[in-house]
Write an enzyme that holds these catalytic residues in place. Structure first.
Site, PDB file in Angstrom:
ATOM      1  N   ASN A 127      33.352 -16.467   5.033  1.00 31.21           N
ATOM      2  CA  ASN A 127      33.255 -17.604   4.115  1.00 31.21           C
ATOM      3  C   ASN A 127      33.220 -18.946   4.835  1.00 31.21           C
ATOM      4  O   ASN A 127      32.787 -19.951   4.266  1.00 31.21           O
ATOM      5  CB  ASN A 127      34.454 -17.566   3.159  1.00 31.21           C
ATOM      6  CG  ASN A 127      34.502 -18.748   2.227  1.00 31.21           C
ATOM      7  OD1 ASN A 127      33.653 -18.886   1.341  1.00 31.21           O
ATOM      8  ND2 ASN A 127      35.478 -19.621   2.419  1.00 31.21           N
ATOM      9  N   TYR A 143      21.824 -27.486   6.809  1.00 34.00           N
ATOM     10  CA  TYR A 143      22.766 -26.645   6.062  1.00 34.00           C
ATOM     11  C   TYR A 143      22.021 -25.621   5.205  1.00 34.00           C
ATOM     12  O   TYR A 143      22.328 -24.423   5.238  1.00 34.00           O
ATOM     13  CB  TYR A 143      23.652 -27.525   5.195  1.00 34.00           C
ATOM     14  CG  TYR A 143      24.654 -26.777   4.349  1.00 34.00           C
ATOM     15  CD1 TYR A 143      25.832 -26.315   4.902  1.00 34.00           C
ATOM     16  CD2 TYR A 143      24.427 -26.576   2.992  1.00 34.00           C
ATOM     17  CE1 TYR A 143      26.773 -25.647   4.117  1.00 34.00           C
ATOM     18  CE2 TYR A 143      25.351 -25.913   2.203  1.00 34.00           C
ATOM     19  CZ  TYR A 143      26.525 -25.442   2.769  1.00 34.00           C
ATOM     20  OH  TYR A 143      27.443 -24.777   1.987  1.00 34.00           O
ATOM     21  N   LYS A 197      22.013 -21.433   5.379  1.00 32.86           N
ATOM     22  CA  LYS A 197      22.412 -20.570   4.273  1.00 32.86           C
ATOM     23  C   LYS A 197      21.298 -19.598   3.877  1.00 32.86           C
ATOM     24  O   LYS A 197      21.560 -18.434   3.535  1.00 32.86           O
ATOM     25  CB  LYS A 197      22.843 -21.426   3.079  1.00 32.86           C
ATOM     26  CG  LYS A 197      24.118 -22.224   3.333  1.00 32.86           C
ATOM     27  CD  LYS A 197      25.294 -21.323   3.687  1.00 32.86           C
ATOM     28  CE  LYS A 197      26.599 -22.063   3.785  1.00 32.86           C
ATOM     29  NZ  LYS A 197      27.752 -21.177   4.064  1.00 32.86           N
TER      30      LYS A 197
END
Length: 252
Positions: A89, A155, A159
């Site tokens: 996570n 970012y 992802k």
């Protein structure tokens, strides 16, 4: 969803989504190693979660450091006998204009979001494949891996890459009875996002379901994908965003 005698590692769990995942796992009987890079935050979180229903121990450290990753996995196996669940996570969000984004920021985002996840999965899978029952691995992606968002090029790229990693690992992990999936949260109310007083109101207006997610909304989805109820689900990404990616209005 029950997790008695399951041993889990959750990274980036000192607060927010990771904290809630740990809390829900422990309440359902799991033994959880809670990681956060902030020592005080990790220890405080573990103290809050530990109860007579389960065990939560803190392991503060940099989840992108391969040596530390090995230490976490070895601690789980030597102390508790197995490693059943991995939830990668931990991640960092470094906003920045594409035209001026620095190599240092780019390298750090990739190191944590991709490198930490990749090598945690690799290290844990090498232990899981020695277990008859295999295990479950879950990555935390983001809706920004599906839809463009201003100042999040690096970012969002990281992802999206995590979701491809999960698909690719199906080939190598399935023969060992290891599942690998991804959750992609949308706007979520956490300690960090609530620092912005306009956050909840803004995202409530942009989200078809009329509100941003709670950390429990995300944790419920995560727990399902690492539970025995999802043993035939692998290589998938579950978007949890109240419908935002269906219409994708920008907050800017």
């Amino acid at each position: 969803m029950r997790f008695e005698n399951k041993v889990a590692i959750v990274t980036g769990a000192g607060q927010g989504i990771g904290f809630e995942i740990c809390k829900q796992l422990v309440q359902r009987g799991a033994i959880v190693i809670l990681n956060d890079i902030d020592d005080a935050m990790a220890n405080n979180a573990a103290d809050q979660i530990t109860s007579d229903k389960g065990i939560c121990i803190a392991m503060p450290g940099d989840s992108s450091d391969v040596t530390f990753i090995g230490k976490m996995v070895n601690t789980a196996v030597t102390r508790y006998g197995s490693i059943d669940i991995i939830i990668a996570n931990a991640g960092i969000t470094l906003f920045g204009n594409f035209f001026t984004y620095t190599p240092e920021a780019f390298t750090r985002v990739m190191q944590v979001n991709l490198g930490g996840t990749f090598f945690l999965a690799q290290t844990a899978a090498n232990k899981m494949k020695q277990q008859e029952h295999g295990g479950a691995i879950l990555f935390t992606s983001s809706v920004t891996g599906h839809q463009a968002h201003k100042d999040l090029a690096a970012y969002g790229m990281s992802k999206a890459a995590l979701e491809m990693l999960a698909k690719n690992l199906v080939i190598e992990l399935s023969p060992h009875n290891i599942t690998v999936n991804t959750i992609a949260p949308g706007a979520t109310l956490t300690e960090r996002t609530m620092d912005d007083p306009a956050y909840e109101k803004t995202w409530a207006a942009l989200t078809p379901m009329g509100r941003p997610a709670s950390t429990l909304d995300i944790a419920n989805a995560a727990l399902f994908l690492v539970s025995d109820l999802a043993r035939h689900i692998t290589g998938q990404s579950l978007i949890i965003d109240g419908g935002w990616t269906s219409i994708s209005p920008s907050p800017f």
